[in-house]
Design a protein around this motif. Structure first.
Motif, PDB file in Angstrom:
ATOM      1  N   MET A 172      53.860  40.295 -71.279  1.00 35.80           N
ATOM      2  CA  MET A 172      54.710  39.781 -72.352  1.00 35.80           C
ATOM      3  C   MET A 172      55.062  38.316 -72.130  1.00 35.80           C
ATOM      4  O   MET A 172      55.248  37.880 -70.993  1.00 35.80           O
ATOM      5  CB  MET A 172      56.000  40.602 -72.453  1.00 35.80           C
ATOM      6  N   SER A 173      55.155  37.567 -73.211  1.00 32.15           N
ATOM      7  CA  SER A 173      55.663  36.201 -73.123  1.00 32.15           C
ATOM      8  C   SER A 173      57.169  36.247 -72.917  1.00 32.15           C
ATOM      9  O   SER A 173      57.817  37.283 -73.142  1.00 32.15           O
ATOM     10  CB  SER A 173      55.343  35.439 -74.409  1.00 32.15           C
ATOM     11  N   LYS A 174      57.749  35.114 -72.508  1.00 28.59           N
ATOM     12  CA  LYS A 174      59.198  35.079 -72.328  1.00 28.59           C
ATOM     13  C   LYS A 174      59.913  35.354 -73.652  1.00 28.59           C
ATOM     14  O   LYS A 174      60.919  36.057 -73.696  1.00 28.59           O
ATOM     15  CB  LYS A 174      59.624  33.728 -71.762  1.00 28.59           C
ATOM     16  N   ALA A 175      59.363  34.806 -74.738  1.00 30.35           N
ATOM     17  CA  ALA A 175      59.960  35.054 -76.052  1.00 30.35           C
ATOM     18  C   ALA A 175      59.900  36.535 -76.404  1.00 30.35           C
ATOM     19  O   ALA A 175      60.861  37.110 -76.926  1.00 30.35           O
ATOM     20  CB  ALA A 175      59.252  34.232 -77.125  1.00 30.35           C
ATOM     21  N   GLY A 176      58.776  37.177 -76.113  1.00 36.03           N
ATOM     22  CA  GLY A 176      58.636  38.609 -76.398  1.00 36.03           C
ATOM     23  C   GLY A 176      59.599  39.446 -75.587  1.00 36.03           C
ATOM     24  O   GLY A 176      60.148  40.445 -76.070  1.00 36.03           O
ATOM     25  N   ILE A 177      59.818  39.040 -74.337  1.00 41.12           N
ATOM     26  CA  ILE A 177      60.769  39.751 -73.479  1.00 41.12           C
ATOM     27  C   ILE A 177      62.173  39.649 -74.061  1.00 41.12           C
ATOM     28  O   ILE A 177      62.905  40.649 -74.148  1.00 41.12           O
ATOM     29  CB  ILE A 177      60.733  39.167 -72.050  1.00 41.12           C
ATOM     30  N   ILE A 178      62.551  38.455 -74.472  1.00 36.70           N
ATOM     31  CA  ILE A 178      63.886  38.237 -75.036  1.00 36.70           C
ATOM     32  C   ILE A 178      64.065  39.048 -76.317  1.00 36.70           C
ATOM     33  O   ILE A 178      65.118  39.679 -76.536  1.00 36.70           O
ATOM     34  CB  ILE A 178      64.108  36.741 -75.292  1.00 36.70           C
ATOM     35  N   CYS A 207      65.356  23.117 -63.563  1.00 37.14           N
ATOM     36  CA  CYS A 207      64.403  23.777 -62.664  1.00 37.14           C
ATOM     37  C   CYS A 207      63.394  24.575 -63.493  1.00 37.14           C
ATOM     38  O   CYS A 207      63.555  24.773 -64.697  1.00 37.14           O
ATOM     39  CB  CYS A 207      65.127  24.674 -61.660  1.00 37.14           C
ATOM     40  N   ASP A 208      62.332  25.045 -62.832  1.00 37.27           N
ATOM     41  CA  ASP A 208      61.284  25.784 -63.552  1.00 37.27           C
ATOM     42  C   ASP A 208      61.844  27.016 -64.255  1.00 37.27           C
ATOM     43  O   ASP A 208      61.465  27.317 -65.389  1.00 37.27           O
ATOM     44  CB  ASP A 208      60.182  26.217 -62.576  1.00 37.27           C
ATOM     45  N   ALA A 209      62.733  27.744 -63.579  1.00 40.97           N
ATOM     46  CA  ALA A 209      63.294  28.957 -64.173  1.00 40.97           C
ATOM     47  C   ALA A 209      64.088  28.631 -65.429  1.00 40.97           C
ATOM     48  O   ALA A 209      64.008  29.338 -66.439  1.00 40.97           O
ATOM     49  CB  ALA A 209      64.174  29.685 -63.154  1.00 40.97           C
ATOM     50  N   CYS A 210      64.852  27.553 -65.387  1.00 39.17           N
ATOM     51  CA  CYS A 210      65.639  27.146 -66.560  1.00 39.17           C
ATOM     52  C   CYS A 210      64.737  26.717 -67.706  1.00 39.17           C
ATOM     53  O   CYS A 210      64.990  27.039 -68.876  1.00 39.17           O
ATOM     54  CB  CYS A 210      66.593  26.005 -66.195  1.00 39.17           C
ATOM     55  N   ARG A 211      63.684  25.983 -67.390  1.00 33.56           N
ATOM     56  CA  ARG A 211      62.789  25.509 -68.438  1.00 33.56           C
ATOM     57  C   ARG A 211      62.069  26.668 -69.123  1.00 33.56           C
ATOM     58  O   ARG A 211      61.932  26.699 -70.352  1.00 33.56           O
ATOM     59  CB  ARG A 211      61.780  24.514 -67.863  1.00 33.56           C
ATOM     60  N   LEU A 212      61.604  27.638 -68.339  1.00 34.45           N
ATOM     61  CA  LEU A 212      60.948  28.818 -68.918  1.00 34.45           C
ATOM     62  C   LEU A 212      61.919  29.617 -69.785  1.00 34.45           C
ATOM     63  O   LEU A 212      61.566  30.089 -70.864  1.00 34.45           O
ATOM     64  CB  LEU A 212      60.383  29.712 -67.801  1.00 34.45           C
ATOM     65  N   ARG A 213      63.131  29.769 -69.296  1.00 34.41           N
ATOM     66  CA  ARG A 213      64.143  30.535 -70.029  1.00 34.41           C
ATOM     67  C   ARG A 213      64.491  29.844 -71.354  1.00 34.41           C
ATOM     68  O   ARG A 213      64.508  30.486 -72.405  1.00 34.41           O
ATOM     69  CB  ARG A 213      65.379  30.706 -69.154  1.00 34.41           C
ATOM     70  N   ARG A 214      64.758  28.544 -71.279  1.00 26.48           N
ATOM     71  CA  ARG A 214      65.124  27.815 -72.490  1.00 26.48           C
ATOM     72  C   ARG A 214      63.984  27.843 -73.510  1.00 26.48           C
ATOM     73  O   ARG A 214      64.207  28.066 -74.704  1.00 26.48           O
ATOM     74  CB  ARG A 214      65.485  26.376 -72.132  1.00 26.48           C
ATOM     75  N   ALA A 215      62.745  27.640 -73.055  1.00 24.57           N
ATOM     76  CA  ALA A 215      61.595  27.677 -73.961  1.00 24.57           C
ATOM     77  C   ALA A 215      61.423  29.059 -74.576  1.00 24.57           C
ATOM     78  O   ALA A 215      61.004  29.183 -75.735  1.00 24.57           O
ATOM     79  CB  ALA A 215      60.327  27.277 -73.207  1.00 24.57           C
ATOM     80  N   GLY A 216      61.760  30.106 -73.815  1.00 22.69           N
ATOM     81  CA  GLY A 216      61.670  31.468 -74.338  1.00 22.69           C
ATOM     82  C   GLY A 216      62.602  31.697 -75.507  1.00 22.69           C
ATOM     83  O   GLY A 216      62.209  32.281 -76.530  1.00 22.69           O
TER      84      GLY A 216
END
Length: 234
Positions: A172-178, A207-216
């Motif tokens: 799943m993509s981060k968006a799909g997970i959300i 940080c990488d985790a924040c960037r992935l989360r925000r983009a999701g």
């Protein structure tokens, strides 16, 4: 909501977005989730406070925190304060310094031990092979190998128990997970994903985790409930 199923499942719960979604999925499947978190010497304890909030909100039957000391070995920006958390992304094919050596193998082994005691045939872990940071212990081949080992190495496995390592977020993509978690009632405002959150659980935003989360959240078309430190949010 409190789980009432007679089938227990151990859910690895870090306090982040992915593991919270896993807990909601396990509950939605009619299983009784037992949440397992780790105080392993990580950079901050905010994620453990988040895990406690998530476990309570999503109706975990029990939430335990196991204490181990991976900081004794270091080798990661998450367990050694002398190693800076990267904020500029990672080159393709490179394993970032936020990788904690053997972490998922150790955490899954603890989950396996508790699952044996609970007579649980199900373990959930929120690994992801799409929007992830290149960690080797998030790959499907790794999960398949660990499951094969678990069936060989345990009393219940030898006796024929069909132990399964569930990775519902793997493709799943981060968006799909959300989106999936939101449908299941996950309050992502309770979670902490940042590699260097402050004591109050506020994220750095870079940080990488924040960037992935925000983009999701942006890709999902949903407001981001993350609390950011004002000086770093940008």
């Amino acid at each position: 909501m409190t789980a009432t199923s007679s089938q227990p499942a151990v859910v690895l719960l870090s306090g982040g977005l992915d593991s919270a979604t896993c807990l909601a999925i396990a509950r939605d499947q009619g299983l009784a989730p037992y949440a397992l978190s780790f105080d392993y010497g990580q950079r901050h304890a905010a994620e453990l406070a988040a895990a406690a909030r998530v476990a309570a909100a999503l109706g975990a039957v029990e939430h335990r925190v196991a204490r181990i000391d991976l900081a004794a070995f270091g080798g990661s920006a998450l367990t050694d304060a002398r190693i800076a958390v990267p904020v500029g992304g990672v080159a393709e094919g490179e394993i970032p310094v936020t990788y904690v050596p053997a972490r998922n193998t150790i955490l899954l082994s603890y989950a396996l031990a508790w699952a044996e005691v609970l007579k649980a045939d199900h373990i959930f872990i929120g690994v992801n092979a799409v929007d992830y940071s290149g960690y080797p212990d998030c790959r499907p081949e790794y999960i398949a190998a660990f499951q094969a080992m678990a069936r060989l190495a345990t009393k219940v496995g030898v006796e024929g128990s069909p132990l399964t390592i569930h990775t519902p977020l793997l493709r799943m993509s981060k968006a799909g997970i959300i989106q999936a978690g939101t449908r299941l009632g996950v309050d992502y405002g309770l979670t902490v994903s940042c590699y260097q959150a402050d004591d109050d659980g506020r994220a750095c935003g870079i940080c990488d985790a924040c960037r992935l989360r925000r983009a999701g959240f942006e890709s999902a078309g949903m407001p981001d409930p993350t609390r950011y430190r004002q000086t770093d949010q940008g």
